[in-house]
Motif scaffolding. Structure first.
Motif, PDB file in Angstrom:
ATOM      1  N   THR A 235       3.198   0.708   4.993  1.00 41.91           N
ATOM      2  CA  THR A 235       3.573   1.204   6.321  1.00 41.91           C
ATOM      3  C   THR A 235       3.224   0.208   7.425  1.00 41.91           C
ATOM      4  OG1 THR A 235       1.454   2.371   6.574  1.00 41.91           O
ATOM      5  CG2 THR A 235       3.275   3.582   5.563  1.00 41.91           C
ATOM      6  N   ARG A 236       2.513  -0.852   7.092  1.00 44.50           N
ATOM      7  CA  ARG A 236       2.187  -1.859   8.098  1.00 44.50           C
ATOM      8  C   ARG A 236       3.372  -2.797   8.309  1.00 44.50           C
ATOM      9  NH1 ARG A 236      -3.103  -1.591   5.541  1.00 44.50           N
ATOM     10  NH2 ARG A 236      -2.551  -3.260   4.080  1.00 44.50           N
ATOM     11  N   PRO A 237       3.539  -3.360   9.512  1.00 46.15           N
ATOM     12  CA  PRO A 237       4.648  -4.287   9.754  1.00 46.15           C
ATOM     13  C   PRO A 237       4.582  -5.467   8.799  1.00 46.15           C
ATOM     14  CG  PRO A 237       3.625  -3.640  11.831  1.00 46.15           C
ATOM     15  CD  PRO A 237       2.737  -3.124  10.739  1.00 46.15           C
ATOM     16  N   PRO A 238       5.722  -5.862   8.219  1.00 46.15           N
ATOM     17  CA  PRO A 238       5.713  -6.964   7.240  1.00 46.15           C
ATOM     18  C   PRO A 238       5.720  -8.320   7.918  1.00 46.15           C
ATOM     19  CG  PRO A 238       7.925  -6.100   7.473  1.00 46.15           C
ATOM     20  CD  PRO A 238       7.042  -5.229   8.338  1.00 46.15           C
TER      21      PRO A 238
ATOM     22  N   ARG B  21      10.790  -7.390   3.097  1.00 44.26           N
ATOM     23  CA  ARG B  21      10.411  -6.623   1.911  1.00 44.26           C
ATOM     24  C   ARG B  21      11.675  -6.209   1.167  1.00 44.26           C
ATOM     25  NH1 ARG B  21       6.459  -2.788   5.178  1.00 44.26           N
ATOM     26  NH2 ARG B  21       4.493  -3.904   4.982  1.00 44.26           N
ATOM     27  N   ILE B  22      11.670  -6.414  -0.137  1.00 45.17           N
ATOM     28  CA  ILE B  22      12.790  -5.991  -0.978  1.00 45.17           C
ATOM     29  C   ILE B  22      12.261  -5.000  -2.006  1.00 45.17           C
ATOM     30  CG2 ILE B  22      14.608  -6.702  -2.558  1.00 45.17           C
ATOM     31  CD1 ILE B  22      14.565  -9.450  -1.279  1.00 45.17           C
ATOM     32  N   ALA B  23      12.794  -3.799  -1.975  1.00 49.69           N
ATOM     33  CA  ALA B  23      12.397  -2.789  -2.942  1.00 49.69           C
ATOM     34  C   ALA B  23      13.200  -2.974  -4.228  1.00 49.69           C
ATOM     35  CB  ALA B  23      12.630  -1.385  -2.378  1.00 49.69           C
TER      36      ALA B  23
ATOM     37  N   ALA C  35      13.785   7.029  -1.023  1.00 49.06           N
ATOM     38  CA  ALA C  35      14.140   7.216   0.390  1.00 49.06           C
ATOM     39  C   ALA C  35      12.961   6.963   1.318  1.00 49.06           C
ATOM     40  CB  ALA C  35      14.684   8.629   0.605  1.00 49.06           C
ATOM     41  N   ALA C  36      11.754   7.286   0.884  1.00 52.04           N
ATOM     42  CA  ALA C  36      10.577   7.060   1.723  1.00 52.04           C
ATOM     43  C   ALA C  36      10.283   5.577   1.862  1.00 52.04           C
ATOM     44  CB  ALA C  36       9.376   7.795   1.134  1.00 52.04           C
TER      45      ALA C  36
ATOM     46  N   HIS D  40      10.850   1.125   5.170  1.00 52.96           N
ATOM     47  CA  HIS D  40       9.971  -0.015   5.418  1.00 52.96           C
ATOM     48  C   HIS D  40      10.444  -1.277   4.712  1.00 52.96           C
ATOM     49  CE1 HIS D  40       7.132   2.890   7.114  1.00 52.96           C
ATOM     50  NE2 HIS D  40       7.397   3.651   6.071  1.00 52.96           N
ATOM     51  N   CYS D  41      11.724  -1.307   4.292  1.00 55.13           N
ATOM     52  CA  CYS D  41      12.243  -2.451   3.536  1.00 55.13           C
ATOM     53  C   CYS D  41      13.507  -3.015   4.176  1.00 55.13           C
ATOM     54  CB  CYS D  41      12.538  -2.034   2.092  1.00 55.13           C
ATOM     55  SG  CYS D  41      11.054  -1.626   1.153  1.00 55.13           S
ATOM     56  N   ALA D  42      13.756  -4.286   3.899  1.00 53.57           N
ATOM     57  CA  ALA D  42      14.949  -4.949   4.417  1.00 53.57           C
ATOM     58  C   ALA D  42      16.131  -4.791   3.484  1.00 53.57           C
ATOM     59  CB  ALA D  42      14.665  -6.429   4.636  1.00 53.57           C
ATOM     60  N   ALA D  43      15.876  -4.504   2.210  1.00 51.77           N
ATOM     61  CA  ALA D  43      16.948  -4.375   1.226  1.00 51.77           C
ATOM     62  C   ALA D  43      16.378  -3.685  -0.009  1.00 51.77           C
ATOM     63  CB  ALA D  43      17.517  -5.743   0.851  1.00 51.77           C
ATOM     64  N   VAL D  44      17.286  -3.292  -0.901  1.00 52.72           N
ATOM     65  CA  VAL D  44      16.860  -2.624  -2.128  1.00 52.72           C
ATOM     66  C   VAL D  44      17.747  -3.067  -3.283  1.00 52.72           C
ATOM     67  CG1 VAL D  44      18.325  -0.599  -1.635  1.00 52.72           C
ATOM     68  CG2 VAL D  44      16.415  -0.380  -3.236  1.00 52.72           C
TER      69      VAL D  44
END
Length: 347
Positions: free
Chosen positions: A183-186, A190-192, A242-243, A247-251
């Motif tokens: 939950t902290r700013p990256p 971030r890629i899930a 979904a949660a 907090h991610c840029a892509a998945v």
């Protein structure tokens, strides 16, 4: 299905979820659950299908079986759930039954109770067609009435126009608790990587390696298991996709409809990995819209993953579909429509 159930419950209606297998928990997101087939095992059903139909199983693994394998498997699933569903309908006496395209025994339960059945199309393939081929493999499909109404959650720009009532997709578990580090700013993208079902890690190994090789942080979404797991660097654990997407840029995921729709709902570019026939169809649909890349797992490279987070058209198109889905009617807005369906049938 669950957001619609909660909307009906909030409007004062009694709601009961009929299911079996691993979904038959004490309650689903506040909705009571009835286990209509306590001995049911989806894994055993799938294994029996694989043993009896090896050529079809091979085609399904290659993504070339169309709807044939799903219809065969879920025809058997419906056979196993039908008696329990009919008994529940006779005992509980619902005023309306809502079912998805692969749960055509729901229409049998509705016919037993003499009430309308509503088809909730939770796929990207096309609910009425999928329900029809599944019913053709269901031993008790004779005389099933047509759906009194159809609800579709897929965005039209991805799947084309669909018959029936549109409804906004609301992903399961979007507000779930997450590890503090996530939950902290990256400091970098971030890629899930969603591993999906237990045992899927080898399938996604190239995706994991590609993310680790570029200037990005890997967020690994583990499958639900009942075994203690050692902590892994970058693992979010068994939390809803979904949660994490907030907090991610892509998945990167295996192109199940729920994953595709969750990423679109979040406006996040996605790499949809081709797998079975449904996954391949879903990946192609969202890639045609320009909101995703689609690839076989063996074709995932660092260049492809780099493009996932740097191609501005992917982000733009994903944001467009996000806005399109946000403008679709909320489940609460469909309650009055379903009440009218029931009242019309009662007249």
């Amino acid at each position: 299905m669950l957001p619609l159930g909660r909307a009906l419950q909030d409007a004062g209606h009694e709601v009961l979820v009929a299911t079996a297998g691993e979904a038959a928990v004490a309650d689903l997101d506040g909705l009571p659950v009835e286990d209509v087939a306590p001995q049911f095992s989806y894994l055993s059903t799938g294994l029996r299908m694989a043993l009896r139909h090896p050529l079809l199983t091979r085609a399904e693994r290659k993504g070339t079986a169309g709807t044939r394998a799903a219809a065969l498997t879920f025809g058997s699933v419906n056979d196993q759930l039908a008696d329990g569903l009919v008994a529940l309908a006779e005992r509980w006496r619902p005023d309306l039954v809502v079912h998805d395209p692969l749960a055509v025994a729901g229409a049998l339960a509705a016919a037993t109770a003499g009430v309308p059945a509503v088809l909730l199309d939770n796929t990207l393939i096309g609910g009425p067609d999928l329900a029809a081929v599944t019913a053709a493999r269901f031993r008790r499909s004779r005389g099933l009435p047509p759906a009194a109404a159809t609800i579709s959650i897929a965005p039209p720009s991805v799947v084309g126009s669909r018959p029936g009532l549109p409804m906004r997709f609301l992903p399961y578990g979007e507000q779930a608790d997450l590890p503090d580090w996530l939950t902290r700013p990256p400091s970098r993208p971030r890629i899930a990587v969603d591993l999906g079902r237990p045992g899927s890690r080898p399938l996604m190994s190239r995706a994991i390696a590609a993310v680790e090789a570029i200037d990005a942080d890997l967020v690994l979404i583990e499958p639900e298991t009942h075994l203690p797991q050692p902590p892994r660097a970058g693992s979010a654990g068994p939390v809803p996709l979904a949660a994490v997407l907030r907090h991610c840029a892509a998945v990167i995921h295996q192109a199940e409809a729920s994953g595709v729709l969750a990423a679109l709902h979040a406006g996040v570019p996605q790499l949809a990995v081709n797998g079975n026939s449904a996954h391949r169809h879903n990946a192609a649909a969202v890639a045609r819209r320009g909101a995703a890349l689609a690839a076989d797992d063996l074709d995932i490279t660092t260049d492809l993953v780099t493009r996932l987070i740097t191609d501005p058209s992917l982000a733009t198109n994903a944001a467009e579909v996000e806005a399109e889905m946000a403008a679709m009617p909320d489940p609460a807005q469909l309650v009055s429509h379903l009440e009218e369906v029931r009242e019309s049938a009662a007249r």
